[in-house]
Design a protein around this motif. Sequence first.
Motif, PDB file in Angstrom:
ATOM      1  N   VAL A 255      36.854   7.165 -34.942  1.00 14.73           N
ATOM      2  CA  VAL A 255      37.881   6.166 -34.670  1.00 14.73           C
ATOM      3  C   VAL A 255      37.828   5.714 -33.207  1.00 14.73           C
ATOM      4  O   VAL A 255      37.943   4.530 -32.898  1.00 14.73           O
ATOM      5  N   GLY A 256      37.684   6.671 -32.306  1.00 15.45           N
ATOM      6  CA  GLY A 256      37.568   6.299 -30.905  1.00 15.45           C
ATOM      7  C   GLY A 256      38.850   5.750 -30.307  1.00 15.45           C
ATOM      8  O   GLY A 256      38.820   4.913 -29.410  1.00 15.45           O
ATOM      9  N   LEU A 257      39.990   6.244 -30.789  1.00 18.42           N
ATOM     10  CA  LEU A 257      41.283   5.830 -30.231  1.00 18.42           C
ATOM     11  C   LEU A 257      42.179   7.052 -30.115  1.00 18.42           C
ATOM     12  O   LEU A 257      42.050   7.985 -30.902  1.00 18.42           O
ATOM     13  N   PRO A 258      43.116   7.044 -29.166  1.00 17.93           N
ATOM     14  CA  PRO A 258      44.142   8.080 -29.154  1.00 17.93           C
ATOM     15  C   PRO A 258      44.901   8.016 -30.475  1.00 17.93           C
ATOM     16  O   PRO A 258      45.290   6.915 -30.899  1.00 17.93           O
ATOM     17  N   GLY A 259      45.088   9.164 -31.127  1.00 18.52           N
ATOM     18  CA  GLY A 259      45.768   9.166 -32.415  1.00 18.52           C
ATOM     19  C   GLY A 259      46.532  10.447 -32.643  1.00 18.52           C
ATOM     20  O   GLY A 259      46.318  11.438 -31.946  1.00 18.52           O
ATOM     21  N   ILE A 268      49.129   7.752 -36.494  1.00 16.33           N
ATOM     22  CA  ILE A 268      49.350   6.650 -35.572  1.00 16.33           C
ATOM     23  C   ILE A 268      48.165   6.580 -34.607  1.00 16.33           C
ATOM     24  O   ILE A 268      47.476   7.579 -34.393  1.00 16.33           O
ATOM     25  N   ALA A 269      47.914   5.409 -34.049  1.00 16.54           N
ATOM     26  CA  ALA A 269      46.835   5.250 -33.078  1.00 16.54           C
ATOM     27  C   ALA A 269      47.221   4.176 -32.066  1.00 16.54           C
ATOM     28  O   ALA A 269      48.047   3.299 -32.361  1.00 16.54           O
ATOM     29  N   VAL A 270      46.619   4.273 -30.881  1.00 16.98           N
ATOM     30  CA  VAL A 270      46.971   3.387 -29.781  1.00 16.98           C
ATOM     31  C   VAL A 270      45.718   2.686 -29.267  1.00 16.98           C
ATOM     32  O   VAL A 270      44.707   3.334 -29.000  1.00 16.98           O
ATOM     33  N   VAL A 271      45.788   1.363 -29.134  1.00 18.97           N
ATOM     34  CA  VAL A 271      44.759   0.628 -28.398  1.00 18.97           C
ATOM     35  C   VAL A 271      45.431   0.221 -27.083  1.00 18.97           C
ATOM     36  O   VAL A 271      46.193  -0.748 -27.051  1.00 18.97           O
ATOM     37  N   PRO A 272      45.205   0.976 -26.016  1.00 20.92           N
ATOM     38  CA  PRO A 272      45.968   0.760 -24.787  1.00 20.92           C
ATOM     39  C   PRO A 272      45.873  -0.690 -24.315  1.00 20.92           C
ATOM     40  O   PRO A 272      44.785  -1.281 -24.274  1.00 20.92           O
ATOM     41  N   GLY A 273      47.038  -1.260 -24.014  1.00 20.66           N
ATOM     42  CA  GLY A 273      47.081  -2.632 -23.521  1.00 20.66           C
ATOM     43  C   GLY A 273      46.920  -3.684 -24.596  1.00 20.66           C
ATOM     44  O   GLY A 273      46.900  -4.891 -24.296  1.00 20.66           O
ATOM     45  N   ARG A 274      46.859  -3.259 -25.858  1.00 19.32           N
ATOM     46  CA  ARG A 274      46.514  -4.231 -26.894  1.00 19.32           C
ATOM     47  C   ARG A 274      47.427  -4.162 -28.117  1.00 19.32           C
ATOM     48  O   ARG A 274      48.075  -5.135 -28.468  1.00 19.32           O
ATOM     49  N   CYS A 275      47.500  -3.005 -28.753  1.00 17.98           N
ATOM     50  CA  CYS A 275      48.303  -2.885 -29.975  1.00 17.98           C
ATOM     51  C   CYS A 275      48.406  -1.416 -30.386  1.00 17.98           C
ATOM     52  O   CYS A 275      47.818  -0.546 -29.748  1.00 17.98           O
ATOM     53  N   THR A 276      49.169  -1.173 -31.430  1.00 15.93           N
ATOM     54  CA  THR A 276      49.243   0.172 -32.014  1.00 15.93           C
ATOM     55  C   THR A 276      49.027   0.043 -33.516  1.00 15.93           C
ATOM     56  O   THR A 276      49.182  -1.032 -34.088  1.00 15.93           O
ATOM     57  N   LEU A 277      48.718   1.187 -34.148  1.00 15.99           N
ATOM     58  CA  LEU A 277      48.505   1.193 -35.592  1.00 15.99           C
ATOM     59  C   LEU A 277      49.219   2.376 -36.219  1.00 15.99           C
ATOM     60  O   LEU A 277      49.417   3.409 -35.564  1.00 15.99           O
ATOM     61  N   CYS A 278      49.571   2.199 -37.481  1.00 16.25           N
ATOM     62  CA  CYS A 278      50.019   3.357 -38.264  1.00 16.25           C
ATOM     63  C   CYS A 278      49.502   3.189 -39.683  1.00 16.25           C
ATOM     64  O   CYS A 278      49.622   2.116 -40.278  1.00 16.25           O
ATOM     65  N   ALA A 295      39.944   7.057 -42.621  1.00 19.97           N
ATOM     66  CA  ALA A 295      38.963   6.077 -43.085  1.00 19.97           C
ATOM     67  C   ALA A 295      39.383   4.661 -42.683  1.00 19.97           C
ATOM     68  O   ALA A 295      38.562   3.854 -42.229  1.00 19.97           O
ATOM     69  N   ALA A 296      40.662   4.350 -42.831  1.00 19.39           N
ATOM     70  CA  ALA A 296      41.147   3.008 -42.507  1.00 19.39           C
ATOM     71  C   ALA A 296      41.041   2.732 -41.005  1.00 19.39           C
ATOM     72  O   ALA A 296      40.656   1.639 -40.590  1.00 19.39           O
ATOM     73  N   LEU A 297      41.356   3.724 -40.190  1.00 19.52           N
ATOM     74  CA  LEU A 297      41.245   3.527 -38.734  1.00 19.52           C
ATOM     75  C   LEU A 297      39.780   3.383 -38.323  1.00 19.52           C
ATOM     76  O   LEU A 297      39.442   2.599 -37.438  1.00 19.52           O
ATOM     77  N   ASP A 298      38.931   4.160 -38.970  1.00 16.39           N
ATOM     78  CA  ASP A 298      37.483   4.048 -38.741  1.00 16.39           C
ATOM     79  C   ASP A 298      37.030   2.614 -39.001  1.00 16.39           C
ATOM     80  O   ASP A 298      36.364   1.974 -38.172  1.00 16.39           O
ATOM     81  N   ARG A 299      37.424   2.078 -40.155  1.00 17.74           N
ATOM     82  CA  ARG A 299      37.043   0.711 -40.505  1.00 17.74           C
ATOM     83  C   ARG A 299      37.634  -0.295 -39.519  1.00 17.74           C
ATOM     84  O   ARG A 299      36.980  -1.255 -39.126  1.00 17.74           O
TER      85      ARG A 299
END
Lengths: 309, 309, 309, 309
Positions: A255-259, A268-278, A295-299
Amino acid sequence: MNTTSSLAFQPVLERIAEEIERTPGRGRAADYIPALAACDPRSFGMAVAELDGTVYGVGDWREPFSTQSITKVFTLALDLAREGDELWEHVGREPSGNPFNSLVQLEYENGIPRNPFINAGALVVTDRLHSRTGDAAGELLSFLRAESGNPALDFDEEVAASESAHGDRNAALAHFMAAYDNIDNDIPVLLDQYFRQCSIRASCADLALATTFLARHGIRADGTRLLTLSQAKQINAIMLTCGTYDAAGDFAYRVGLPGKSGVGGGVIAVVPGRCTLCVWGPGLDERGNSVAGVAALDRFTTLTGLSVF
Amino acid sequence: MNTTSSLAFQPVLERIAEEIERTPGRGRAADYIPALAACDPRSFGMAVAELDGTVYGVGDWREPFSTQSITKVFTLALDLAREGDELWEHVGREPSGNPFNSLVQLEYENGIPRNPFINAGALVVTDRLHSRTGDAAGELLSFLRAESGNPALDFDEEVAASESAHGDRNAALAHFMAAYDNIDNDIPVLLDQYFRQCSIRASCADLALATTFLARHGIRADGTRLLTLSQAKQINAIMLTCGTYDAAGDFAYRVGLPGKSGVGGGVIAVVPGRCTLCVWGPGLDERGNSVAGVAALDRFTTLTGLSVF
Amino acid sequence: MNTTSSLAFQPVLERIAEEIERTPGRGRAADYIPALAACDPRSFGMAVAELDGTVYGVGDWREPFSTQSITKVFTLALDLAREGDELWEHVGREPSGNPFNSLVQLEYENGIPRNPFINAGALVVTDRLHSRTGDAAGELLSFLRAESGNPALDFDEEVAASESAHGDRNAALAHFMAAYDNIDNDIPVLLDQYFRQCSIRASCADLALATTFLARHGIRADGTRLLTLSQAKQINAIMLTCGTYDAAGDFAYRVGLPGKSGVGGGVIAVVPGRCTLCVWGPGLDERGNSVAGVAALDRFTTLTGLSVF
Amino acid sequence: MNTTSSLAFQPVLERIAEEIERTPGRGRAADYIPALAACDPRSFGMAVAELDGTVYGVGDWREPFSTQSITKVFTLALDLAREGDELWEHVGREPSGNPFNSLVQLEYENGIPRNPFINAGALVVTDRLHSRTGDAAGELLSFLRAESGNPALDFDEEVAASESAHGDRNAALAHFMAAYDNIDNDIPVLLDQYFRQCSIRASCADLALATTFLARHGIRADGTRLLTLSQAKQINAIMLTCGTYDAAGDFAYRVGLPGKSGVGGGVIAVVPGRCTLCVWGPGLDERGNSVAGVAALDRFTTLTGLSVF
């Protein structure tokens, strides 16, 4: 990190949902308490929140689920905001390298848990927040309601009671650290606070929104500052290195994101300065992370290039 | 990550060098072998290499030092390029959560080291590369010469001999893994290969250049592809989570870049898609990382915003 | 074992007491609770009880002290008498090879303590006796009163309360084993039972008499059988291999008798078929055993030849 | 210990042999080297040696088998006789509480093995004896020939070579301790010495006779003193607490005698002041002790009352 300046998130989410839909095998829902075991492992939701609070979603993205360990991120933020670096004398910031409940390392390191996301570390953070506020679980709930803009968020008392009935390992951890003077409150009080926090139900939309303060480097939804820039980076770094139990290395690569994941199937995951995901998918892999969630975060990072590496 | 489109690296490096110069206390040079103990702990060099091979530097940035564990990154890349994912059946990708030489986890996990950057893991990678090439150390040296453009790079046979004379822990690790059938070559052959790799001397300029294939997502200096995009990400992720012994969490927070340190006092770091860095300062902290090196990288990411979080 | 057919114990005891009196340095009394810390480390008493109940003594042999872990022997006997070999499915019979409170081995062996004399094991035995009798501590007290012929024996409620206030490690052990389904009772109930047992005060004379059932191969003072011959041997064997924390090997060599120590400074020992001993000296060595107690038993077996080896 | 003044050992041995003969299931012979795997698991021999050298036997009591770890007792005696208590600064006397090859405890205790009968401890003893004599294996062989009165005893070079080919765990242990400066000799030299000792072939009669110096409190067959009374007791105590891998507690209970087993299926035992025993049955239980050997000793102490407890 390659940033795509004007990403259309909605089509990306829909493409991911279709792919996940076609994927056979989604792991098994946690079964140590009835409320989690009852989840349909085929449920799937995903949300992205931009820094301004715009949210995109797909699937069951508005359905509440049991947040569980995901709340450790918010409790950490709330305590760190209050006491600052003193916290780090009571809990470390290094990966644990062991299954998440292990007592061995705790004994080796004299009752100082390796990081705030293993259970022992989260107990210490809750204990300290409770000492400072008199109601750690209430503080957390207020914060989540405010950031998500959803006043209906609440504890699930049945889940809290179930956790408590299976709480011997956490009680052991708490007493063990108390023997090293690293717990202040009475253990039953602490455990009650801890299990109620884990029981909070929220949806992908709620959690993506509640996490945006980390993508905004510490700024809350109302524009006030919760954390310093440095503290926000601190939490993101801990999420990347310690956020997914004993699979942090794998998650960092894929994934390569803080999660941060929870046994309720949320991530949950963070794209610093850009957005967040859950993302939410109740089926877990053998290390306790949502199969569909990872899998979804990977994609997502593959499709958007929004990865750290 | 905030990227500054046209950064002038040279002034940044000079400012950092001045700050480091004024900093009292720089740790202690490693003293387990004479060649390392003889280093002046006040030495300091730093280099940045851009994707096109332009290098900026300051201080002792052209002075060769003992690369030691930094070479683990390159050996990993060379083996991964050859055998691909099969490697991961013999070495893990998770942080170790224990001092870098510990045997405990190795025993618990049946001879499969946690990651390629603890000594046990690096021995496995060297063993496998040696089986595939017949000369792992030679392959590594050729690669470093080619990428750095410096044909003068070489082994330091005196250092290799010193390491060998103090090599009982590594010999124990190798035999222990051999007992689990996770080592192919004869142990004395493997140890010779391993110690020679660690002995290679190179400067900050050399190492920054040699690392650029990771910032270029797998493309070598001559434009050929060594690693797939995915493999390059894999190595960057492992560097971030496991590259600095038991201080990876701390490094992730302070520096926020994939990095790898060595007891010779060097540290390399990668800004994916942008540039690479190498700092050298022989004085180490109690966890074996260069005091000046980590401080300089910390300042670099703060001054330039080139951090992951 | 060389047996001297008509031993005069009294002169032997007096000679030992004189030697101990002249010995400088007696260790330090346990100081984790006030009642133990208040003991005079120069106190010394020793008693020998023959199979017919004749008791010989010297020094403070009639002064009550805190029995602490010595009671683990009697609780074990009472539970083993009731449930027989089924007990061994819940607690092992092997030395622990680790400091007496360690959690590591307990985790490694899935909540089954190594033996009944480490704290974890004693908690299991107390738990099981309590399930069978509804009052484990009461059963123990009745037994000790009957065997010693001293109806004045009683709990020390102040000591029990102090232990409880410092009871986090034992609480952690109990919860930890409960997580493995190896504890039946509620933890607070179990701990109360456990700490009250440890708090019983008794003299050397009392304890030597109370132990004679082990020298009589299972026969109580009133001639009834508590244990089978085999069970009595079982307990003696466990005392020899596990009775003195992490010094059992040393004790076996120096004393050569089944023995059990407590942090109150008492030590009991058994000469099967011949007699029992109890020594009291509150000063402990670094492994938690009475310095004067072990020295006195060492001298006793040397002077009388009543050793196993 | 109940001693029967004029025991007729021969009928006891014959009765035991008959019982063993009728017992189904005898475990499995060690199979990590061909020479051991080739043993018939139904072989059975047993010998008793009195203090004057009279030997009684039954079954295959004159057939040589691979002594393996049984030799650890003799090497210990030979080194202790030479250097005395200084040995105990390099190896402990406490049970290990872990499977016999574990490296964990060795790391925790800084390279000092827990006792002379785990492999690490035996390597230290061999290393020290070799430093003092220049030929540890030769010393051992001479001693066994002299005490057994059998000049035909010899190394089995094929077995020694097989052990060496599977010797990675022992090599790891040796290098690991060398890293703590607890090994003097070159590792290949030490391992050669060690494996040759283990390879010696001897019969039950030979080993029972060779062990009598321990029953005679240190006096050799020729009447000269090898060990002080105290040293002989020391070795007996270590045999009782550490002689049968992780089953010492069980052995103490069932047999109640100092004993030492080997993976070749032999077990020796000592009745101090009375006699010695050796039993051989190649089938092992899951802890590495001879099934028939332990059963036969259990019956022997039950039938004769010659037990410690």
